[in-house]
Every structure is written in structure tokens, then in C-alpha cells.
Motif scaffolding. Structure first.
Motif, PDB file in Angstrom:
ATOM      1  N   ASP A 133      -9.895   3.648  -3.259  1.00  9.85           N
ATOM      2  CA  ASP A 133     -11.014   4.255  -3.023  1.00  9.85           C
ATOM      3  C   ASP A 133     -11.222   5.600  -3.441  1.00  9.85           C
ATOM      4  N   ARG A 134     -10.015   6.387  -3.476  1.00 11.20           N
ATOM      5  CA  ARG A 134     -10.020   7.931  -3.767  1.00 11.20           C
ATOM      6  C   ARG A 134     -10.509   8.146  -5.089  1.00 11.20           C
TER       7      ARG A 134
ATOM      8  N   LEU B   7      -3.338   7.762  -2.299  1.00 10.76           N
ATOM      9  CA  LEU B   7      -3.819   8.962  -2.815  1.00 10.76           C
ATOM     10  C   LEU B   7      -4.352   9.928  -1.735  1.00 10.76           C
TER      11      LEU B   7
ATOM     12  N   LEU C 250      -1.717   6.536   5.414  1.00 14.11           N
ATOM     13  CA  LEU C 250      -2.887   6.708   4.545  1.00 14.11           C
ATOM     14  C   LEU C 250      -2.971   6.242   3.005  1.00 14.11           C
ATOM     15  N   ALA C 251      -3.979   6.227   2.606  1.00  9.82           N
ATOM     16  CA  ALA C 251      -3.996   5.390   1.266  1.00  9.82           C
ATOM     17  C   ALA C 251      -3.059   6.182   0.164  1.00  9.82           C
TER      18      ALA C 251
ATOM     19  N   PHE D  62      -8.735  -0.236  -0.864  1.00  7.42           N
ATOM     20  CA  PHE D  62      -8.366   0.801  -0.077  1.00  7.42           C
ATOM     21  C   PHE D  62      -7.429   1.794  -1.041  1.00  7.42           C
TER      22      PHE D  62
ATOM     23  N   THR E 286       0.786  -1.213  -0.114  1.00 10.04           N
ATOM     24  CA  THR E 286      -0.079   0.059  -0.070  1.00 10.04           C
ATOM     25  C   THR E 286       0.899   1.311   0.029  1.00 10.04           C
TER      26      THR E 286
ATOM     27  N   TRP F  87       0.989   0.912  -5.930  1.00 14.05           N
ATOM     28  CA  TRP F  87       0.633   0.955  -7.440  1.00 14.05           C
ATOM     29  C   TRP F  87       1.212  -0.093  -8.610  1.00 14.05           C
TER      30      TRP F  87
ATOM     31  N   ASP G 113      -6.421   9.400   0.933  1.00 14.86           N
ATOM     32  CA  ASP G 113      -7.564   9.004   1.591  1.00 14.86           C
ATOM     33  C   ASP G 113      -7.931   7.843   0.885  1.00 14.86           C
ATOM     34  N   PRO G 114      -8.539   6.838   1.567  1.00 13.96           N
ATOM     35  CA  PRO G 114      -8.929   6.899   3.060  1.00 13.96           C
ATOM     36  C   PRO G 114      -7.860   6.591   4.008  1.00 13.96           C
ATOM     37  N   LEU G 115      -8.128   6.495   5.353  1.00 17.55           N
ATOM     38  CA  LEU G 115      -7.029   6.450   6.424  1.00 17.55           C
ATOM     39  C   LEU G 115      -7.183   4.833   7.038  1.00 17.55           C
TER      40      LEU G 115
END
Lengths: 707, 75
Positions: free
Chosen positions: A400-401, B46, B43-44, A397, A303, A309, B48-50
């Protein structure tokens, strides 16, 4: 007052009929593995009527060989249900579902390494007043994490049988079966203090639920507690709305607390966790501070802002590579077997329409769909693998953004990605999305991801589009990427639109557990893969069989005079006439009636377009070599002598295939997953409508620009 | 301070969660209560999320929710 029999018998005496156990637990605690270990392959998988939640019932055998029914209820964190899955678990346990027997006894499974949060659901279940057996699973993981769990203390605190277990390797399953075979199971003597201001309300609500709503006393108490946990009483009541008296009573209490400033919603959860904390501190000791676990180390990489990525990209590339390369072998086998079967029937049956119906209709049609089965199974396998290792949650996770930009959450990512191979597994994988509206939006846009059945159509059109014998690779790739991008942007555009209009809801949450990484249970993954594959075959297979026969009939009747070629036969058949009928609607897009036949036949599966064009223009493509067909297409003319497949028309046709909903299997699966005809029909309408409008814009715009 | 303002790797004790709201009912049921110790894991990619750790397990939530969870940092 006389108690209803199933409560009066609640001291745990074994019922005379086959006892029914419900298996309940949080997601990610090894519940399915335990279910498989208990029941082996003696399982029945279906759906709960009215909702799309998987219903699994199996048979286990007691020490004396007596059958025991086990219902594997969907994973839940709480009886204050938040998703359709959790609602089913709640409703079965509360005896609200007429289609499922109310369980006599409950098997609660918890993750030993994550005891406190897992015990929350158990704590709610103890309130139901049924005999409960507690299974503490993954003891090995807990020991490795430096946790010492004293089973005897847990038994002492809760007053119910507690079994230590490692479901993955079967350790503890025999002990569990012994406990399940017991004629008498003690009821829990665990008592917890409901905070004083709430206790009176619980008692009053319980009385009202018993008197006015006809609930058995213990169920009434459990429901009263749920009503005071979730603030949304309509959601708690679900399919059994509250009587006006109970609803009024509840409102009265809530208003009073609100006036006093009492934080009633959290006080019940607080006292449960306090009680759980006492149990845990008696039974669990942490031997020294545990360092970072293997999971922590993997996540530091998986992550990571850069490596995360990369990992995601590599895994997804691997997934697609294996879908397209591994699937090729079984696909060739199936192709060969289907052809051999058709030949066999041809050789052994008298010539005639009935023979053709079987070979060209049924066998060819069903063969055209099961050819995708290897891809679908591989995809199910990978999805299962991603789920059982815990990576699925990480992908959600990370993504999500991005997904939140269009109002979805990270859980839509894997279903949408899978849809690039085939929308069917993608749509079936949307069950992990808790929010109904998000799930629906994901299902609606999934067919926009260009699936592998569109590839042959794209390839043929690109071949016809680009002059010269050999299509330069770069052009091929460029146009192909353009089509994939078009579908993807279309999907996100529509998701954005639907989330703002049709399926407007609360912004989706991303409250999700990140379970520790685990080695996948290959047996469980395989079992699930075959179950889902079988489900697809049963559901889509029957529809496809019907459609294939209809399409065959349309192409075979009425009969052309003897000696007519296949091309002439098709031209004057019902399908040909339907093509003519369709022509006014598709002429503005640059398509004639012959292309119309191809569009109609694509309903069986999109790639059928290629073989239909082969028949229409009397040039069969030889395997992957589309050269003869390409020549035939380029030679095709409108009656006035204009070329039919101009580059603009080829391009327009590809755009049409990006958007149009043409796959009957997908329609059948959407019907099943949304439990209504409304959504698949809407989907056909909006997608095909968009396809028509965009094709019109492209064709007419292209013409105006002089192409 | 807000849970969303916690430094990555830092720990805190929850002081207060909003009384109502679907998200907060569920967060409580997942064990995030006043007095619960949490640490912000990461944090992810990008932002967000945490990802937080509480009661021995890992949980994600979006910044929009974490903004409403008040915590007292512990060293």
C-alpha cells in the motif's frame, strides 16, 4: 392504507411461484462456498446491467424437490454502500433493480468467529421486514478459537431460524435446506431502540418517503435509517434520487442537529452495535483467553519488515515461473491441435478462398488467442488461490505504501502484477478495488506492464539488434529488463498523472479487513477459474474471430496473379496498401510500410508481428529458432539501399511495443469492465500516442547522436 | 493520544472519532466506536498502513486516518 402485496404477505407465507432467496453476507465469511454448496453447478453467472458487478443466480432444491432461486449478492459490510458491489446488494434488497426480482426471503451468512461485526449487516437487514434465516458459518473455527456460540440463544434473541454451518465440508447445509423449505418463516421480533433525537426524524422521513417517493412503508423505514447513517444522501439514494420534499426534510434535520451539536451520524451505528453487543453477550462465551492463532503466527512472518518482502517475492516468482513453465505444455497441445485442425480442413475441402478463410482466417486467428488461455487460466487460478487463502489482503497491506506514492492503494498491486503475464486477467481482477476511479486508473495503466505476448517481439528485435550469431545472455537480459522497466515506470507515471487530473478523487482509503488465513476451497477456486476463463473466451473470442477474418481478408485480397509467392501477395494486398498508407506516419520513427503491416496485424495479438514479418520477408521462423528470420530482417533494405533494421530501428520498435495498445482482446475486456467505449478508446489513444511520441524521440534523438 | 501513536502491541479504548468524513462513517460501521477496545498489531513493512485488532478481527487503516482517532491507552 392497504399494504402492497409483498409486504402484506410478509408474515412469511411461502409464495406460490418459485421462491427467491437472496444470499447476503460480509466479504470473507464463506458466502460463495455456501452458494456453491446450495446450488452445485446449477448457476448462471453474468453481470448486472449498467455496472460491472458479477451477478450469480442459482437453483437449489427444497426437501420436497421444489426449485428455489438463490441470488448470491456481492459481499457487503453495510447497506450504506461504499462500492459498486455494495450498491448492488443494497439496491436488490431494497427492490430498486428492475432487472432482478426483489427477494422474498433473505439468507444472511455470518462468520461465527467474528460475530459482532458480521451481525451489523444482519441488523440492518432485519429492518427490511422480510423473513430472514441466519446461517452461522465456520463454527469449527470459532470452537478452535475458544468461542462457545449458543445457537438457541441467538434464535431466541433474534426470533428467526438460526442454522450452525460449516459450508466448506457441507455440515449444516441439509438443516439449512430444511429451513429454506419451510412454508412459514417467522419475522424477526428483534426490537432495538433508535435514539430519541433520531427517532422522530426517522418517522418523518419514512412518512415522506412513502408519500412523496412512493416507497413501501418498511422499505421507506430502512431507507430513512440509511439516510441517517451515511452523510451523503446522494450516494444512499443512488439511482432513485430523493424527492425534493424528502431531501428538504433531511436537510432540515441535519441542520438542526448540527446547530445543537448532536453527533447524529454515529448515534445510529452506536445503537446498532449496542443492540448487537447485548445479543452477542447472551449467545457467545469466550472460554479462557485465546493465545495467538495460527494466522497471527503466519502474519508475524508474512508481514515482517524483512521476511514479508521475501515471502511476497518468492510467491510472485513462483507464480510467474508456473505461468511460463506449466503453461508451456497445454500451449504446445493447443498449438498442435489448431495446426491439425487447419490441416484436416485443408485436406477435406476443395482449394479456394473459402477454405483459406476458414484455415488462415478463423482457425489461425482464434488459435492465436486461445493459445494464451492456459496462461490466463493459471493466472485466474493463482488469483483465486491468493484471494481464498487471505494472502491477497496481505500483499495489498505490504504494497500500500508504495502504491500510495502515485495515488493508488495496495489493492491495485495484484492486478498490475498479473498484467505482466497478460493484461486480461489483471483487468478482470481489478473488481476487488472498491473505488471506481482507482479501479479505472488501474485498468488504464495495466496494458503498460509488458505481457507475455510482447516477449516474442522483444526476442526477435534483440536478436536483430545485436550483431553476431549468438546473442550474449547478459545483453539479452539487460535490454529485456530495460523494456520491462520502461513499461512499469510509464504505468506509474500515468497513474500519477491521471489521479491528479482526469480521475481526481478523494485519496483512496485502505480500510480493509485482514481475514484469518484459510485453506483454499479448491473446488470454489476451480469453479471461479473456469467461469472467468469462459467469460474471456465468450467476450474476446467473438471479437477476435471477427478481427481475424478482417485481417485475413485484408491480406488475401485483392488477389495477386497466379504463381505469386506469399510475399508478393501480401505486398499488393489491402494490408500491403494499408502499410503504404501508414508509412508517412511511421517513417519519422524509422519504420517502413512492411513494418507497418506488422503493426496492423499485431491488433490480433502482439506476437503475430513475428509471423507477419516471416511472411513479409519470406522467412518463416522455425519454432523458437529465429535465426532465418533474423538473417532476412538484417538483409531487408529501404528502396534507396539503406538497411531497414538498424539497431536503432529495432530498439525504437521495442519502445513502440512497450507503449502501444495493440491487443483487441484487451480492448474488448476493457469495454466490458468499464461498461463504455469511452475508456477503451481513450486508452488506445493515449497509449498509442505515447508510443508514437516516444518512438519519435528515441529514433530522431538516436539519429542526432549518430546511431 | 492518537491511535497512530500507540505502541505496537499496546491496547487502548477509543475516545473519539471525527464526526464526518467517508472514512470515519465506514470505520464506525466496521465497529470502531467510542468505547471500543483496540490493539495495534503492527505496521506494514514500510510503516503505513496500520493493522489493528478490534471485536475479534483484524483491520487495516492508513496513518492519515489513525491520526484523527483519539484513544486512551489501557495497560
Amino acid at each position: 392504507m392497504a399494504l402492497p402485496p409483498h409486504i402484506a404477505g410478509g408474515t412469511g407465507s411461502a409464495p406460490s411461484r418459485t421462491p427467491v432467496y437472496a444470499l447476503v453476507g460480509n466479504p470473507n465469511c464463506g458466502k460463495s462456498t455456501l452458494f456453491n454448496a446450495l446450488t452445485g453447478l446449477k448457476q448462471k453467472v453474468g453481470n448486472y446491467p449498467g455496472v460491472t458487478v458479477e451477478k450469480k443466480i442459482g437453483t437449489a432444491y427444497s426437501q420436497h424437490g421444489q426449485p428455489i432461486t438463490v441470488i448470491d449478492l456481492p459481499g457487503a459490510y453495510s447497506l450504506a454502500a461504499r462500492s459498486p458491489d455494495e450498491a448492488v446488494t443494497r439496491d436488490v434488497l431494497l427492490g430498486r433493480r428492475a432487472d432482478t426480482p426483489q427477494p422474498d426471503r433473505i439468507l444472511c451468512i455470518v462468520d461465527a468467529a467474528n460475530l459482532e461485526r458480521n451481525l451489523y449487516l444482519v441488523h440492518q437487514i432485519l429492518d427490511l421486514g422480510r423473513p430472514v434465516i441466519l446461517v452461522v458459518n465456520m463454527m469449527d473455527v470459532a470452537i478452535k478459537a475458544g468461542l462457545e456460540i449458543r445457537i438457541d440463544r441467538l434464535e431466541h434473541e433474534l426470533g428467526i431460524p438460526v442454522i450452525a454451518c460449516e459450508a466448506v465440508n457441507g455440515r449444516g447445509v441439509i438443516d439449512l435446506k430444511l429451513a429454506m423449505s419451510r412454508a412459514d418463516l417467522p419475522l424477526s421480533r428483534h426490537a432495538w431502540d433508535i435514539p430519541a433525537p433520531i427517532a422522530k426524524a426517522v418517522a418523518e422521513l419514512q412518512a415522506s418517503l412513502t408519500a412523496s417517493d412512493g416507497k413501501p412503508p418498511l422499505i421507506a423505514r430502512a431507507e430513512a435509517l440509511l439516510l441517517l447513517t451515511d452523510q451523503d444522501s446522494v450516494r444512499v439514494a443512488g439511482s432513485t434520487p430523493l424527492s425534493s420534499r424528502t431531501a428538504e426534510l433531511l436537510r432540515g434535520w441535519q441542520q438542526r442537529w448540527e446547530g445543537e451539536g448532536t453527533d447524529w451520524a454515529s448515534s445510529l451505528v452506536n445503537s446498532r452495535y449496542e443492540a448487537i453487543g447485548r445479543i452477542a453477550s447472551a449467545a457467545v462465551t469466550q472460554a479462557g483467553a485465546a493465545g495467538p492463532t495460527l494466522s497471527d503466527k503466519i502474519d508475524r512472518f508474512a508481514t515482517h519488515p524483512v521476511w514479508g518482502w521475501l515471502t511476497l517475492g518468492v510467491l510472485m516468482t513462483l507464480l510467474f515461473l508456473s505461468i511460463f513453465t506449466l503453461a508451456e505444455y497445454p500451449m504446445n497441445l493447443i498449438d498442435g491441435a489448431v495446426a491439425a485442425l487447419a490441416d484436416g480442413v485443408k485436406a477435406n475441402m476443395a482449394e479456394g478462398d473459402f477454405r483459406d478463410l476458414i484455415t488462415d482466417g478463423a482457425i489461425a486467428g482464434v488459435g492465436g488467442v486461445i493459445i494464451f488461455l492456459p496462461q490466463i487460466l493459471i493466472l485466474f487460478f493463482f488469483i483465486g488461490l491468493l484471494e481464498s487463502t487471505g494472502y491477497m489482503a496481505r500483499a495489498a497491506f505490504i504494497m500500500d505504501r508504495l502504491m500510495s506514492r502515485v495515488g493508488l492503494n495496495g489493492k491495485s498491486f495484484i492486478p498490475l502484477l498479473s498484467s505482466y503475464a497478460c493484461a486480461i486477467p489483471g483487468i478482470m481482477a481489478t473488481r476487488t478495488i472498491e473505488d471506481q476511479k482507482d479501479r479505472l486508473v488501474t485498468i488504464l495503466i495495466a496494458p503498460l506492464m509488458s505481457c507475455s505476448a510482447r516477449l516474442p517481439v522483444y526476442l526477435l528485435m534483440i536478436a536483430a539488434l545485436v550483431p553476431g550469431e549468438q546473442v550474449p545472455l547478459l545483453t539479452k537480459v539487460g535490454i529485456m529488463l530495460l523494456m520491462y522497466a520502461l513499461g512499469t515506470f510509464g504505468a506509474f507515471g500515468f497513474a500519477w498523472l491521471f489521479k491528479r487530473t482526469l480521475l481526481k478523487g478523494e485519496p483512496p482509503l485502505m480500510i480493509m479487513e485482514l481475514p484469518p488465513y484459510r485453506l483454499p476451497g479448491l473446488k470454489d477456486v476451480m469453479l471461479q477459474m473456469f467461469e472467468r476463463g469462459w467469460l474471456f473466451l465468450r467476450r474476446a473470442g467473438t471479437v477476435i474471430l471477427g478481427i481475424s477474418i478482417v485481417l485475413w481478408f485484408l491480406a488475401a485480397y485483392p488477389k495477386a496473379p497466379d504463381g505469386a509467392t506469399a510475399q508478393q501477395q501480401l505486398a499488393q494486398s489491402f494490408a500491403g496498401r494499408a502499410g503504404h498508407l501508414l508509412e508517412p506516419a511511421i517513417k519519422p520513427l524509422g519504420f517502413d510500410w512492411q513494418i507497418g503491416i506488422g503493426l496492423i496485424s499485431s491488433f490480433a495479438a502482439r506476437e503475430v508481428f513475428v509471423s507477419t514479418m516471416g511472411v513479409v520477408f519470406n522467412a518463416e521462423a522455425e519454432g523458437d529458432d529465429t535465426a532465418p528470420l533474423r538473417q532476412a530482417l538484417l538483409a531487408a533494405k529501404w528502396p534507396d539501399g539503406r538497411a531497414l533494421f538498424t539497431p536503432l530501428v529495432c530498439f525504437t520498435l521495442m519502445v513502440f511495443y512497450v507503449f502501444a495498445m495493440q491487443c483487441v482482446s484487451t480492448v474488448a475486456i476493457v469495454r466490458r469492465e468499464t461498461n463504455s467505449w469511452k475508456w477503451p478508446l481513450f486508452q488506445i489513444g493515449y497509449l498509442t500516442g505515447t508510443a508514437w511520441i516516444l518512438s519519435l524521440v528515441v529514433y530522431q534523438g538516436g539519429r542526432a547522436l549518430g546511431f | 493520544m492518537k491511535l497512530s501513536e500507540l505502541a505496537v502491541g499496546a491496547s487502548a479504548v477509543v475516545r473519539e472519532l471525527p464526526k464526518s468524513g467517508t472514512a470515519f462513517v465506514r470505520l464506525r460501521e466496521m465497529g470502531l466506536l467510542a468505547g471500543t477496545r483496540v490493539s495495534l498489531i503492527r505496521l506494514a513493512p514500510l510503516g503505513d498502513p496500520l493493522e489493528i485488532r478490534l471485536r475479534g478481527y483484524h483491520l487495516t487503516l492508513r496513518k492519515s486516518e489513525a491520526d484523527h482517532v483519539l484513544v486512551d491507552p489501557v495497560s
